[in-house]
Write a protein that holds these residues in place. Structure first.
Motif, PDB file in Angstrom:
ATOM      1  N   TYR A 154       0.600  -0.917   0.472  1.00 47.62           N
ATOM      2  CA  TYR A 154       0.185   0.139  -0.077  1.00 47.62           C
ATOM      3  C   TYR A 154       1.128   0.962  -0.382  1.00 47.62           C
ATOM      4  O   TYR A 154       0.557   2.013  -0.664  1.00 47.62           O
ATOM      5  N   ALA A 155       1.637   1.570   0.837  1.00 45.13           N
ATOM      6  CA  ALA A 155       2.735   2.732   1.101  1.00 45.13           C
ATOM      7  C   ALA A 155       3.926   2.746  -0.067  1.00 45.13           C
ATOM      8  O   ALA A 155       4.055   3.426  -0.953  1.00 45.13           O
ATOM      9  N   ASN A 193      -3.052   7.133   7.175  1.00 44.69           N
ATOM     10  CA  ASN A 193      -4.577   6.787   6.406  1.00 44.69           C
ATOM     11  C   ASN A 193      -4.348   5.586   7.272  1.00 44.69           C
ATOM     12  O   ASN A 193      -5.925   4.973   7.233  1.00 44.69           O
ATOM     13  N   TRP A 194      -3.297   4.488   7.005  1.00 42.19           N
ATOM     14  CA  TRP A 194      -4.314   3.279   7.102  1.00 42.19           C
ATOM     15  C   TRP A 194      -4.269   3.000   8.123  1.00 42.19           C
ATOM     16  O   TRP A 194      -5.432   2.304   8.618  1.00 42.19           O
ATOM     17  N   GLY A 232      -2.565   2.234  14.972  1.00 49.64           N
ATOM     18  CA  GLY A 232      -2.208   1.484  13.803  1.00 49.64           C
ATOM     19  C   GLY A 232      -1.881   0.038  14.176  1.00 49.64           C
ATOM     20  O   GLY A 232      -1.164  -0.668  13.844  1.00 49.64           O
ATOM     21  N   MET A 233      -0.419   1.068  15.519  1.00 48.98           N
ATOM     22  CA  MET A 233       0.877   0.167  15.936  1.00 48.98           C
ATOM     23  C   MET A 233       0.893  -1.390  16.304  1.00 48.98           C
ATOM     24  O   MET A 233       0.554  -2.418  16.384  1.00 48.98           O
ATOM     25  N   TYR A 234      -0.586  -1.415  17.538  1.00 51.68           N
ATOM     26  CA  TYR A 234      -1.106  -2.614  18.321  1.00 51.68           C
ATOM     27  C   TYR A 234      -1.775  -3.157  17.006  1.00 51.68           C
ATOM     28  O   TYR A 234      -1.174  -4.051  17.715  1.00 51.68           O
ATOM     29  N   THR A 235      -2.547  -2.500  16.077  1.00 51.76           N
ATOM     30  CA  THR A 235      -2.694  -3.832  14.995  1.00 51.76           C
ATOM     31  C   THR A 235      -2.226  -4.111  14.502  1.00 51.76           C
ATOM     32  O   THR A 235      -2.384  -5.173  14.077  1.00 51.76           O
ATOM     33  N   MET A 236      -1.759  -3.653  13.781  1.00 54.59           N
ATOM     34  CA  MET A 236      -0.102  -4.290  13.089  1.00 54.59           C
ATOM     35  C   MET A 236       0.560  -5.823  13.173  1.00 54.59           C
ATOM     36  O   MET A 236       1.299  -6.481  12.739  1.00 54.59           O
ATOM     37  N   THR A 237       0.425  -5.180  14.777  1.00 51.06           N
ATOM     38  CA  THR A 237       2.009  -6.353  16.424  1.00 51.06           C
ATOM     39  C   THR A 237       0.888  -6.868  16.550  1.00 51.06           C
ATOM     40  O   THR A 237       1.365  -7.865  17.339  1.00 51.06           O
TER      41      THR A 237
END
Length: 354
Positions: free
Chosen positions: A158-159, A227-228, A306-311
């Motif tokens: 995406y990025a 935005n993600w 975002g960080m907690y979700t990605m991890t």
């Protein structure tokens, strides 16, 4: 019904570092609302510090090489987040009026490149494309719908797409939607931007890299992670429901440092509302948030979510997910299940479901 966002309602504004000179405030007093002084003051802070120093560095010789990377890091740490959010709200609602209205375009034109954005492009990308298309793929080029949003590899794709292809895709978007004037503006401004960088790299590569190339690379990454994160939870069964294509962060650091940007659901439903009114509007609409089963996080900002979700720190996220009426924390098992459901890809057949 008690309030659950009192910290935001009573917050001391921290968007700027030092105040405007009194003579400036007197000169502009008739052309700006008092509630917009924090935004204008931030732009003034940037103008007389990192922006002015960047111009000096690009136009003069003999300055030690270490100054350029230090200036880049200073801009990134002190101003990047604040500037982007100030630019954001100033494009939704101009800060200055009357004969001083032109001041509103200075951040959008001459300051943007030092924060990784081509001049005069943000309005097309955000106000027109993102808000009118409302995260709907494929028209919203920044849409998160077709990605597995707790997958780091998907975010990197995406990025990368934005970093490399956004100039071409946004120009094509403007043309296909019939915004022919904006198409020409996009071509002109991006040509000027990249042409200027090419010229700068040929004559003054060191300061050009640190003041224009590095901000573009880092800034684009941060913008897309922002935005993600803001659209990391999209209900796959109702992706057009504004209450379920993003979420709200209350009582977070972001709100008093960056113009109440945590109220993203409210902003999507009422994009023209003034940033100072967002916490109050959230309070008046809390029953609707409850009815739509909207996500409200207490004490987190978008980057943390975002960080907690990605991890995959689901229990950590669940401990901050609260009921919009009572402020009570969700049942952990229910919360984790629903969090995981809303990071799944949106099926094409559900794209238009409310």
């Amino acid at each position: 019904m008690s309030l659950i966002n009192e910290k935001d309602l009573n917050a001391v504004r921290c968007e700027y570092l030092f105040p405007l000179p009194e003579f400036t405030k007197k000169a502009l007093a008739s052309y700006i609302q008092s509630r917009d002084w924090p935004m204008l003051t931030l732009f003034f802070n940037i103008s007389v510090t990192t922006f002015a120093l960047s111009i000096v560095l690009l136009l003069t010789d003999g300055i030690p090489k270490w100054v350029a990377p230090v200036l880049f890091l200073t801009n990134l740490i002190l101003y990047q987040e604040r500037f982007i959010l100030a630019l954001h709200y100033s494009q939704h609602r101009p800060v200055t009026r009357g004969r001083w209205r032109w001041l509103n375009e200075i951040p959008h034109s001459v300051m943007c490149p030092f924060f990784g954005l081509p001049p005069m492009v943000y309005n097309l990308h955000h106000v027109i494309m993102h808000h009118r298309e409302d995260n709907m793929a494929p028209w919203d080029l920044s849409s998160t719908e077709f990605y597995q949003r707790d997958n780091i590899a998907h975010f990197l794709v995406y990025a990368f797409r934005h970093l490399v292809f956004i100039t071409f895709e946004l120009t094509l978007y403007a043309f296909r939607r019939g915004y022919f004037g904006l198409t020409l503006q996009m071509v002109a401004m991006t040509t000027l931007y990249w042409g200027g960088i090419y010229y700068g790299m040929s004559v003054k590569p060191w300061p050009t890299f640190w003041l224009l190339v590095a901000p573009y690379t880092v800034g684009a990454f941060l913008l897309m992670f922002g935005n993600w994160s803001q659209h990391i939870f999209v209900d796959p069964d109702a992706p057009r429901d504004d209450y379920r294509l993003t979420f709200v962060c209350i009582n977070s650091r972001l709100n008093n440092h960056a113009f109440n940007d945590g109220y993203h659901i409210t902003h999507h439903i009422y994009p023209g509302i003034h940033w100072t009114e967002l916490p109050k509007k959230f309070n008046s609409d809390r029953q609707a948030y409850k009815d739509h089963n909207a996500f409200v996080f207490d004490g987190l900002d978008f980057f943390q979510v975002g960080m907690y979700t990605m991890t995959k720190q689901w229990k950590k996220l669940a401990s901050h997910l609260v009921d919009p009426l009572s402020g009570s924390v969700w049942d952990q098992e229910t919360a984790v299940k629903e969090l995981k459901r809303r990071v799944a890809r949106v099926p094409k057949e559900n794209q238009h479901l409310k």
